[in-house]
Design a protein around this motif. Structure first.
Motif, PDB file in Angstrom:
ATOM      1  N   PRO A 150       0.823  -1.220   0.000  1.00 20.78           N
ATOM      2  CA  PRO A 150       0.000   0.000   0.000  1.00 20.78           C
ATOM      3  C   PRO A 150       0.853   1.264   0.000  1.00 20.78           C
ATOM      4  CG  PRO A 150       0.028  -0.979   2.191  1.00 20.78           C
ATOM      5  CD  PRO A 150       0.709  -1.961   1.274  1.00 20.78           C
ATOM      6  N   HIS A 151       2.150   1.114   0.218  1.00 18.00           N
ATOM      7  CA  HIS A 151       3.047   2.274   0.299  1.00 18.00           C
ATOM      8  C   HIS A 151       3.838   2.526  -0.983  1.00 18.00           C
ATOM      9  CE1 HIS A 151       2.187   2.063   4.564  1.00 18.00           C
ATOM     10  NE2 HIS A 151       2.651   0.825   4.608  1.00 18.00           N
ATOM     11  N   LEU A 152       3.761   1.602  -1.943  1.00 18.87           N
ATOM     12  CA  LEU A 152       4.644   1.672  -3.107  1.00 18.87           C
ATOM     13  C   LEU A 152       3.888   1.690  -4.421  1.00 18.87           C
ATOM     14  CD1 LEU A 152       7.353  -0.941  -2.042  1.00 18.87           C
ATOM     15  CD2 LEU A 152       7.570   1.548  -1.996  1.00 18.87           C
ATOM     16  N   VAL A 153       4.532   2.289  -5.420  1.00 13.49           N
ATOM     17  CA  VAL A 153       4.063   2.265  -6.801  1.00 13.49           C
ATOM     18  C   VAL A 153       5.236   1.812  -7.663  1.00 13.49           C
ATOM     19  CG1 VAL A 153       3.334   3.697  -8.751  1.00 13.49           C
ATOM     20  CG2 VAL A 153       2.321   4.056  -6.498  1.00 13.49           C
ATOM     21  N   TYR A 154       4.959   0.947  -8.638  1.00 16.09           N
ATOM     22  CA  TYR A 154       5.997   0.459  -9.544  1.00 16.09           C
ATOM     23  C   TYR A 154       5.699   0.939 -10.959  1.00 16.09           C
ATOM     24  CZ  TYR A 154       6.514  -2.840  -5.650  1.00 16.09           C
ATOM     25  OH  TYR A 154       6.661  -3.409  -4.405  1.00 16.09           O
ATOM     26  N   ARG A 155       6.747   1.337 -11.670  1.00 12.96           N
ATOM     27  CA  ARG A 155       6.609   1.745 -13.059  1.00 12.96           C
ATOM     28  C   ARG A 155       7.680   1.037 -13.889  1.00 12.96           C
ATOM     29  NH1 ARG A 155       2.395   2.899 -11.549  1.00 12.96           N
ATOM     30  NH2 ARG A 155       1.376   4.950 -11.374  1.00 12.96           N
ATOM     31  N   PRO A 156       7.317   0.434 -15.029  1.00  8.74           N
ATOM     32  CA  PRO A 156       8.315  -0.268 -15.852  1.00  8.74           C
ATOM     33  C   PRO A 156       9.353   0.691 -16.425  1.00  8.74           C
ATOM     34  CG  PRO A 156       6.222  -0.075 -17.017  1.00  8.74           C
ATOM     35  CD  PRO A 156       5.971   0.398 -15.623  1.00  8.74           C
ATOM     36  N   LEU A 157      10.582   0.195 -16.531  1.00 14.16           N
ATOM     37  CA  LEU A 157      11.672   0.955 -17.158  1.00 14.16           C
ATOM     38  C   LEU A 157      12.164   0.148 -18.349  1.00 14.16           C
ATOM     39  CD1 LEU A 157      13.577   2.112 -13.944  1.00 14.16           C
ATOM     40  CD2 LEU A 157      12.233   3.565 -15.479  1.00 14.16           C
ATOM     41  N   ASP A 158      11.459   0.277 -19.468  1.00  9.06           N
ATOM     42  CA  ASP A 158      11.735  -0.557 -20.633  1.00  9.06           C
ATOM     43  C   ASP A 158      13.074  -0.253 -21.281  1.00  9.06           C
ATOM     44  OD1 ASP A 158       9.283  -1.785 -20.257  1.00  9.06           O
ATOM     45  OD2 ASP A 158       8.222  -0.397 -21.581  1.00  9.06           O
ATOM     46  N   GLU A 159      13.666   0.910 -20.970  1.00  5.04           N
ATOM     47  CA  GLU A 159      14.940   1.262 -21.593  1.00  5.04           C
ATOM     48  C   GLU A 159      16.109   0.462 -21.017  1.00  5.04           C
ATOM     49  OE1 GLU A 159      16.101   5.450 -20.161  1.00  5.04           O
ATOM     50  OE2 GLU A 159      14.078   5.129 -19.407  1.00  5.04           O
ATOM     51  N   ILE A 160      15.905  -0.195 -19.875  1.00  3.20           N
ATOM     52  CA  ILE A 160      16.955  -1.052 -19.317  1.00  3.20           C
ATOM     53  C   ILE A 160      16.738  -2.468 -19.835  1.00  3.20           C
ATOM     54  CG2 ILE A 160      18.100  -1.852 -17.232  1.00  3.20           C
ATOM     55  CD1 ILE A 160      16.968   0.486 -15.736  1.00  3.20           C
ATOM     56  N   PRO A 161      17.748  -3.082 -20.435  1.00  3.42           N
ATOM     57  CA  PRO A 161      17.586  -4.435 -20.999  1.00  3.42           C
ATOM     58  C   PRO A 161      17.191  -5.462 -19.936  1.00  3.42           C
ATOM     59  CG  PRO A 161      19.647  -3.426 -21.727  1.00  3.42           C
ATOM     60  CD  PRO A 161      19.095  -2.537 -20.656  1.00  3.42           C
ATOM     61  N   ASP A 162      16.574  -6.539 -20.397  1.00  2.00           N
ATOM     62  CA  ASP A 162      16.236  -7.652 -19.501  1.00  2.00           C
ATOM     63  C   ASP A 162      17.527  -8.379 -19.125  1.00  2.00           C
ATOM     64  OD1 ASP A 162      13.674  -6.905 -19.888  1.00  2.00           O
ATOM     65  OD2 ASP A 162      13.040  -8.689 -20.992  1.00  2.00           O
ATOM     66  N   GLU A 163      18.093  -8.025 -17.983  1.00  2.00           N
ATOM     67  CA  GLU A 163      19.387  -8.568 -17.572  1.00  2.00           C
ATOM     68  C   GLU A 163      19.322  -9.369 -16.285  1.00  2.00           C
ATOM     69  OE1 GLU A 163      22.205  -5.410 -17.377  1.00  2.00           O
ATOM     70  OE2 GLU A 163      22.075  -4.935 -19.505  1.00  2.00           O
ATOM     71  N   VAL A 164      18.129  -9.514 -15.719  1.00  4.77           N
ATOM     72  CA  VAL A 164      17.991 -10.251 -14.471  1.00  4.77           C
ATOM     73  C   VAL A 164      17.660 -11.704 -14.816  1.00  4.77           C
ATOM     74  CG1 VAL A 164      16.814 -10.393 -12.256  1.00  4.77           C
ATOM     75  CG2 VAL A 164      17.157  -8.160 -13.340  1.00  4.77           C
ATOM     76  N   GLU A 165      18.659 -12.570 -14.718  1.00  7.90           N
ATOM     77  CA  GLU A 165      18.473 -13.968 -15.102  1.00  7.90           C
ATOM     78  C   GLU A 165      18.211 -14.830 -13.879  1.00  7.90           C
ATOM     79  OE1 GLU A 165      20.608 -17.555 -17.688  1.00  7.90           O
ATOM     80  OE2 GLU A 165      21.715 -15.709 -17.256  1.00  7.90           O
ATOM     81  N   LEU A 166      17.266 -15.751 -14.015  1.00  8.79           N
ATOM     82  CA  LEU A 166      16.975 -16.729 -12.975  1.00  8.79           C
ATOM     83  C   LEU A 166      17.317 -18.110 -13.513  1.00  8.79           C
ATOM     84  CD1 LEU A 166      15.679 -17.223 -10.129  1.00  8.79           C
ATOM     85  CD2 LEU A 166      13.530 -17.664 -11.358  1.00  8.79           C
ATOM     86  N   ILE A 167      18.072 -18.878 -12.728  1.00  5.96           N
ATOM     87  CA  ILE A 167      18.401 -20.244 -13.128  1.00  5.96           C
ATOM     88  C   ILE A 167      17.960 -21.201 -12.036  1.00  5.96           C
ATOM     89  CG2 ILE A 167      20.358 -19.485 -14.520  1.00  5.96           C
ATOM     90  CD1 ILE A 167      22.224 -20.454 -12.342  1.00  5.96           C
ATOM     91  N   ILE A 168      17.840 -22.456 -12.398  1.00  6.72           N
ATOM     92  CA  ILE A 168      17.531 -23.494 -11.423  1.00  6.72           C
ATOM     93  C   ILE A 168      18.760 -24.369 -11.279  1.00  6.72           C
ATOM     94  CG2 ILE A 168      16.496 -25.027 -13.177  1.00  6.72           C
ATOM     95  CD1 ILE A 168      14.545 -25.959 -10.961  1.00  6.72           C
ATOM     96  N   GLY A 169      19.079 -24.740 -10.038  1.00  5.86           N
ATOM     97  CA  GLY A 169      20.260 -25.566  -9.787  1.00  5.86           C
ATOM     98  C   GLY A 169      19.908 -26.787  -8.969  1.00  5.86           C
ATOM     99  N   TRP A 170      20.625 -27.878  -9.227  1.00  4.65           N
ATOM    100  CA  TRP A 170      20.457 -29.105  -8.457  1.00  4.65           C
ATOM    101  C   TRP A 170      21.786 -29.852  -8.480  1.00  4.65           C
ATOM    102  CZ3 TRP A 170      18.763 -28.106 -13.299  1.00  4.65           C
ATOM    103  CH2 TRP A 170      19.084 -28.996 -14.325  1.00  4.65           C
ATOM    104  N   GLN A 171      21.911 -30.868  -7.630  1.00  3.39           N
ATOM    105  CA  GLN A 171      23.166 -31.596  -7.566  1.00  3.39           C
ATOM    106  C   GLN A 171      23.423 -32.364  -8.856  1.00  3.39           C
ATOM    107  OE1 GLN A 171      23.903 -34.003  -4.145  1.00  3.39           O
ATOM    108  NE2 GLN A 171      24.165 -32.241  -2.800  1.00  3.39           N
ATOM    109  N   ALA A 172      24.668 -32.285  -9.330  1.00 11.05           N
ATOM    110  CA  ALA A 172      25.016 -32.918 -10.606  1.00 11.05           C
ATOM    111  C   ALA A 172      24.833 -34.434 -10.563  1.00 11.05           C
ATOM    112  CB  ALA A 172      26.468 -32.573 -10.966  1.00 11.05           C
ATOM    113  N   ASN A 173      24.960 -35.031  -9.389  1.00  7.40           N
ATOM    114  CA  ASN A 173      24.823 -36.493  -9.271  1.00  7.40           C
ATOM    115  C   ASN A 173      23.426 -36.911  -8.814  1.00  7.40           C
ATOM    116  OD1 ASN A 173      24.895 -35.630  -6.645  1.00  7.40           O
ATOM    117  ND2 ASN A 173      26.575 -36.972  -5.985  1.00  7.40           N
ATOM    118  N   GLU A 174      22.463 -36.011  -8.938  1.00  5.07           N
ATOM    119  CA  GLU A 174      21.086 -36.315  -8.506  1.00  5.07           C
ATOM    120  C   GLU A 174      20.499 -37.443  -9.359  1.00  5.07           C
ATOM    121  OE1 GLU A 174      18.425 -36.751  -6.346  1.00  5.07           O
ATOM    122  OE2 GLU A 174      18.973 -34.656  -5.868  1.00  5.07           O
ATOM    123  N   THR A 175      19.887 -38.437  -8.696  1.00  7.34           N
ATOM    124  CA  THR A 175      19.272 -39.566  -9.413  1.00  7.34           C
ATOM    125  C   THR A 175      17.779 -39.698  -9.117  1.00  7.34           C
ATOM    126  OG1 THR A 175      19.874 -41.074  -7.608  1.00  7.34           O
ATOM    127  CG2 THR A 175      21.438 -40.870  -9.457  1.00  7.34           C
TER     128      THR A 175
END
Length: 202
Positions: A150-175
């Protein structure tokens, strides 16, 4: 907060008798717990390669302006990085939020403005809290806009490239089929979101 509900809902449909716990941790803590086996899957930002870790890309997203509800810029639907000139700015400490810090500082440089930084913090939710308290305004990853306040307003900033990457990680030997299925569900869910976003963009 905007990715996991869909992933967990789809996983629960396939495995209704398995309960999953959600822990809120920074990337370093997630990697430590993943390596020790205390967690099985981590949603993290890109990190240096590690022998115990297997990862896959999920999505990229951009940035938003974070403004107090009664700020003069909050009345406008369309704002840009240049509108931050002369405003007190809260941002990320360069050694902790390095990728965010560099992307935001690069945006200020491209806009030819010198940011008046009043505070640097280590976490996006800390930025939201300080902006809500009226300490300053900020630029943050667009996922924050899903956390309504209720205290905040968000506005898109399209001039900044999409640089926030999300990846998923798990153990390499997971079976475990259950864990590997969870990673596939996460990837397929995010791929569907990316396709929808592209269609909407066109």
């Amino acid at each position: 907060s905007h990715i996991l509900p869909e992933v967990i809902a789809e996983f629960h449909r396939k495995y209704p008798n398995i309960q999953g716990d959600v822990q809120l941790l920074g990337t370093a803590s997630q990697l430590e717990m993943l390596q020790s086996g205390k967690v099985q899957v981590a949603f993290i930002r890109p990190t240096n390669p590690a022998g115990f870790l297997k990862t896959d890309h999920l999505l990229k997203e951009g940035f938003v302006a974070v403004l107090p509800k009664h700020h003069r810029l909050a009345e406008r639907d369309d704002i840009g990085v240049r509108d931050f000139a002369g405003e007190p700015i809260i941002t990320y400490a360069p050694t902790i939020g390095a990728s965010y810090h560099h992307a935001i500082m690069d945006a200020f440089r491209r806009a030819a403005i010198y940011p008046m930084i009043v505070q640097e913090v280590s976490h996006t939710l800390a930025i939201a809290t300080l902006v809500a308290a009226g300490v300053g305004i900020a630029i943050a990853p667009s996922w924050l806009a899903h956390n309504l306040s209720p205290h905040l307003v968000y506005r898109p900033l399209d001039e900044i490239p999409d640089e926030v990457e999300l990846i998923i990680g798990w153990q390499a030997n997971e079976t475990s089929k259950v864990i590997l299925d969870f990673t596939e569900i996460a990837k397929n869910t995010c791929a569907g979101r990316n396709r929808l976003r592209s269609m909407v963009g066109r």
